[in-house]
Scaffold this motif. Structure first.
Motif, PDB file in Angstrom:
ATOM      1  N   PRO A 108       0.794  -1.230   0.000  1.00 32.49           N
ATOM      2  CA  PRO A 108       0.000   0.000   0.000  1.00 32.49           C
ATOM      3  C   PRO A 108       0.828   1.283   0.000  1.00 32.49           C
ATOM      4  CG  PRO A 108      -0.010  -0.993   2.181  1.00 32.49           C
ATOM      5  CD  PRO A 108       0.666  -1.970   1.258  1.00 32.49           C
ATOM      6  N   LEU A 109       2.082   1.213   0.402  1.00 33.94           N
ATOM      7  CA  LEU A 109       2.950   2.393   0.446  1.00 33.94           C
ATOM      8  C   LEU A 109       3.864   2.395  -0.772  1.00 33.94           C
ATOM      9  CD1 LEU A 109       4.103   2.262   4.202  1.00 33.94           C
ATOM     10  CD2 LEU A 109       2.074   3.369   3.242  1.00 33.94           C
ATOM     11  N   PRO A 110       4.380   3.562  -1.143  1.00 37.56           N
ATOM     12  CA  PRO A 110       5.308   3.593  -2.272  1.00 37.56           C
ATOM     13  C   PRO A 110       6.648   2.928  -1.935  1.00 37.56           C
ATOM     14  CG  PRO A 110       4.978   5.802  -1.372  1.00 37.56           C
ATOM     15  CD  PRO A 110       4.045   4.898  -0.651  1.00 37.56           C
ATOM     16  N   SER A 111       6.983   2.820  -0.644  1.00 40.61           N
ATOM     17  CA  SER A 111       8.219   2.168  -0.201  1.00 40.61           C
ATOM     18  C   SER A 111       8.051   1.737   1.250  1.00 40.61           C
ATOM     19  CB  SER A 111       9.402   3.139  -0.316  1.00 40.61           C
ATOM     20  OG  SER A 111       9.206   4.250   0.537  1.00 40.61           O
ATOM     21  N   SER A 112       8.971   0.942   1.749  1.00 42.35           N
ATOM     22  CA  SER A 112       9.022   0.511   3.149  1.00 42.35           C
ATOM     23  C   SER A 112       7.805  -0.297   3.583  1.00 42.35           C
ATOM     24  CB  SER A 112       9.201   1.725   4.068  1.00 42.35           C
ATOM     25  OG  SER A 112      10.356   2.452   3.727  1.00 42.35           O
ATOM     26  N   ASN A 113       7.205  -1.032   2.683  1.00 44.68           N
ATOM     27  CA  ASN A 113       6.032  -1.841   3.025  1.00 44.68           C
ATOM     28  C   ASN A 113       6.357  -2.948   4.019  1.00 44.68           C
ATOM     29  OD1 ASN A 113       3.652  -0.902   1.377  1.00 44.68           O
ATOM     30  ND2 ASN A 113       5.286  -0.984  -0.158  1.00 44.68           N
ATOM     31  N   GLU A 114       7.559  -3.512   3.933  1.00 41.35           N
ATOM     32  CA  GLU A 114       7.940  -4.581   4.853  1.00 41.35           C
ATOM     33  C   GLU A 114       8.016  -4.064   6.284  1.00 41.35           C
ATOM     34  OE1 GLU A 114       9.484  -3.853   2.017  1.00 41.35           O
ATOM     35  OE2 GLU A 114       9.231  -5.644   0.773  1.00 41.35           O
ATOM     36  N   TYR A 115       8.623  -2.898   6.469  1.00 43.61           N
ATOM     37  CA  TYR A 115       8.722  -2.321   7.810  1.00 43.61           C
ATOM     38  C   TYR A 115       7.328  -1.946   8.331  1.00 43.61           C
ATOM     39  CZ  TYR A 115      10.094   0.595  11.721  1.00 43.61           C
ATOM     40  OH  TYR A 115      10.219   1.124  12.975  1.00 43.61           O
ATOM     41  N   PHE A 116       6.500  -1.410   7.470  1.00 43.25           N
ATOM     42  CA  PHE A 116       5.134  -1.069   7.850  1.00 43.25           C
ATOM     43  C   PHE A 116       4.369  -2.333   8.270  1.00 43.25           C
ATOM     44  CE2 PHE A 116       0.686  -0.024   6.201  1.00 43.25           C
ATOM     45  CZ  PHE A 116       0.303   0.627   7.360  1.00 43.25           C
TER      46      PHE A 116
END
Length: 166
Positions: A108-116
């Motif tokens: 759902p995010l343009p980046s950092s989806n794993e951390y989210f």
């Protein structure tokens, strides 16, 4: 390096609905199963889109959600009451696994989806009154397995359960 303390700042506020006995606000529902101490009530924590947005804002000040439909899908998936014929009563770890899996795969995010996804899963587990204690490497390996489609949501839940502190 353990990551379990990082999402504590995420809190357990926001739009959540708890049924059964548990955190943060409790109301009794019909008895289902047995908990420690003879308590027969089950805790079901359901979050909504706003709760996920609050987690995103707590983690990232400069990253905005690119696909709100992915968050809606994650919310819907974690609310399923019978995820398979073999699992008719999902626990907090299965629900957290459903959120983790959906966010990693739907991005759902343009980046950092794993951390989210990691932050959401840990915050959900903690808001459910449970805990996980895993190293950075364990989380990295789990998220890589999800991204590479090597594990099912049930296997993710089993791994999360295995990380319960002693």
């Amino acid at each position: 390096m353990p990551l379990r303390n990082t999402p504590a700042a995420l809190g357990s506020h926001g739009s959540i609905r708890v049924t059964g006995s548990g955190r943060p606000t409790a109301r009794s529902e019909k008895p289902h199963g047995r908990a420690r101490g003879g308590d027969t009530r089950r805790v079901e924590l359901h979050i909504d889109h706003r709760w996920l947005l609050e987690r995103q804002e707590a983690l990232f000040k400069d990253v905005e959600v690119a696909d709100h439909s992915a968050l809606v899908a994650a919310v819907a998936r974690h609310r399923v009451n019978t995820p398979s014929l073999e699992v008719d009563v999902p626990d907090a770890y299965w629900r957290a696994a459903a959120l983790l899996d959906a966010i990693v795969l739907l991005r759902p995010l343009p980046s950092s989806n794993e951390y989210f996804a990691y932050g959401v899963a840990v915050a959900y587990i903690e808001a459910s009154g449970r805990a996980v204690d895993a190293s950075y490497r364990q989380w990295r390996d789990l998220i890589t397995d999800i991204r590479m489609l090597r594990v099912s949501v049930f296997e993710v839940a089993a791994r999360l359960r295995s990380w319960q502190p002693a």
